[in-house]
Design a protein around this motif. Structure first.
Motif, PDB file in Angstrom:
ATOM      1  N   ALA A  51      48.942 -75.067  -3.829  1.00  0.00           N
ATOM      2  CA  ALA A  51      50.079 -75.615  -3.088  1.00  0.00           C
ATOM      3  C   ALA A  51      50.781 -76.698  -3.888  1.00  0.00           C
ATOM      4  O   ALA A  51      51.991 -76.890  -3.759  1.00  0.00           O
ATOM      5  N   MET A  52      50.034 -77.402  -4.729  1.00  0.00           N
ATOM      6  CA  MET A  52      50.650 -78.438  -5.548  1.00  0.00           C
ATOM      7  C   MET A  52      51.602 -77.811  -6.566  1.00  0.00           C
ATOM      8  O   MET A  52      52.728 -78.293  -6.773  1.00  0.00           O
ATOM      9  N   TYR A  53      51.169 -76.706  -7.202  1.00  0.00           N
ATOM     10  CA  TYR A  53      52.047 -76.015  -8.151  1.00  0.00           C
ATOM     11  C   TYR A  53      53.253 -75.406  -7.430  1.00  0.00           C
ATOM     12  O   TYR A  53      54.376 -75.425  -7.943  1.00  0.00           O
ATOM     13  N   ARG A  54      53.026 -74.869  -6.245  1.00  0.00           N
ATOM     14  CA  ARG A  54      54.130 -74.295  -5.478  1.00  0.00           C
ATOM     15  C   ARG A  54      55.123 -75.380  -5.059  1.00  0.00           C
ATOM     16  O   ARG A  54      56.340 -75.181  -5.116  1.00  0.00           O
ATOM     17  N   ALA A  55      54.574 -76.528  -4.616  1.00  0.00           N
ATOM     18  CA  ALA A  55      55.458 -77.632  -4.207  1.00  0.00           C
ATOM     19  C   ALA A  55      56.287 -78.129  -5.387  1.00  0.00           C
ATOM     20  O   ALA A  55      57.478 -78.453  -5.237  1.00  0.00           O
ATOM     21  N   LEU A  56      55.662 -78.178  -6.549  1.00  0.00           N
ATOM     22  CA  LEU A  56      56.407 -78.584  -7.741  1.00  0.00           C
ATOM     23  C   LEU A  56      57.505 -77.574  -8.054  1.00  0.00           C
ATOM     24  O   LEU A  56      58.649 -77.952  -8.350  1.00  0.00           O
ATOM     25  N   ALA A  57      57.181 -76.284  -7.972  1.00  0.00           N
ATOM     26  CA  ALA A  57      58.187 -75.257  -8.238  1.00  0.00           C
ATOM     27  C   ALA A  57      59.342 -75.366  -7.249  1.00  0.00           C
ATOM     28  O   ALA A  57      60.518 -75.234  -7.624  1.00  0.00           O
ATOM     29  N   TRP A  58      59.018 -75.631  -5.986  1.00  0.00           N
ATOM     30  CA  TRP A  58      60.072 -75.816  -4.976  1.00  0.00           C
ATOM     31  C   TRP A  58      60.974 -76.985  -5.365  1.00  0.00           C
ATOM     32  O   TRP A  58      62.203 -76.892  -5.292  1.00  0.00           O
TER      33      TRP A  58
END
Length: 236
Positions: A51-58
């Motif tokens: 989720a941290m990588y996804r949040a960064l991508a967002w």
């Protein structure tokens, strides 16, 4: 006078509360469901590093930064404020828990996760979350890179067909495409597996001392019980 094998219950409880439990595996193996349940059972915090990588991508897309611009993305990772504890997913105050669970965000997260500079930044953030212990942390490189000395290491897997079925019928990821979307999801998962296992930085792999659990055909409760047994065997 207690014998040499005496262990104080209070001390034993304190030791349990300091544990770091690493759960790795590919998409659709059941990491999230199992990690959340185990954390609840133990009274630990749960950290979803994906989720941290996804949040960064967002956030990268939100700020109109090129996903492949490693210097800019890693600089953003350095200054951004993340909250990925216990089911919360926010970045710089934006609640993105729902927004990051789409095929598009899968692809975007995979791009930023391949970048060594980005991984260095986020791995340090993940280590900071785990330093006090009492953590169940899930991801793809927890037992190999983030916490190679984790107290318990689990690697979850499942057959490609089972993983695709789970992901295709999970509204949190696909808006409930159902069985009609299984082949599409299977193709996407196969590509994500290829990218994760061949990237230069922290590739998806099984730690030598990990306990491998194949969740194909297991109920959620059966998988949880297997993990709890392993934890209690290692730390009675």
């Amino acid at each position: 006078m207690p014998g040499s094998d005496f262990r104080d219950p209070g001390s034993r409880q304190a030791n349990m509360k300091s544990l770091i439990i690493a759960i790795d595996g590919p998409s659709g193996a059941g990491k999230g469901t199992l990690a959340r349940a185990v954390a609840r059972r133990l009274g630990f915090h749960h950290v979803d590093t994906g989720a941290m990588y996804r949040a960064l991508a967002w956030k990268v897309l939100h700020d109109a930064i090129e996903l492949a611009d490693e210097a800019s993305v890693s600089a953003l990772a350095e200054r951004a404020e993340f909250d990925v504890l216990d089911g919360r997913v926010s970045v710089d105050g934006h609640d993105v828990a729902s927004a990051i669970r789409t095929p598009e965000m899968d692809a975007a997260a995979s791009i930023v996760a391949r970048q060594p500079a980005v991984r260095r930044v986020l791995v340090e953030r993940q280590r900071a979350l785990g330093r006090l212990g009492g953590i169940v942390m899930e991801g793809r490189d927890i037992g190999t890179v983030v916490f190679p000395a984790a107290d318990v290491k689990i690697y979850l897997d499942a057959s490609p067909e089972e993983r695709a079925r789970r992901r295709a019928t999970d509204p949190a990821h696909t808006s409930g495409k159902g069985t009609a979307g299984i082949q599409e999801v299977a193709t996407a998962l196969a590509e994500r597996d290829r990218l994760d296992s061949t990237r230069a930085a922290s590739p998806l792999s099984v730690a030598q001392d990990a306990n491998v659990i194949d969740t194909t055909g297991l109920s959620i409760e059966e998988a949880i019980e297997r993990v709890m047994e392993l934890i209690h065997q290692r730390h009675p």
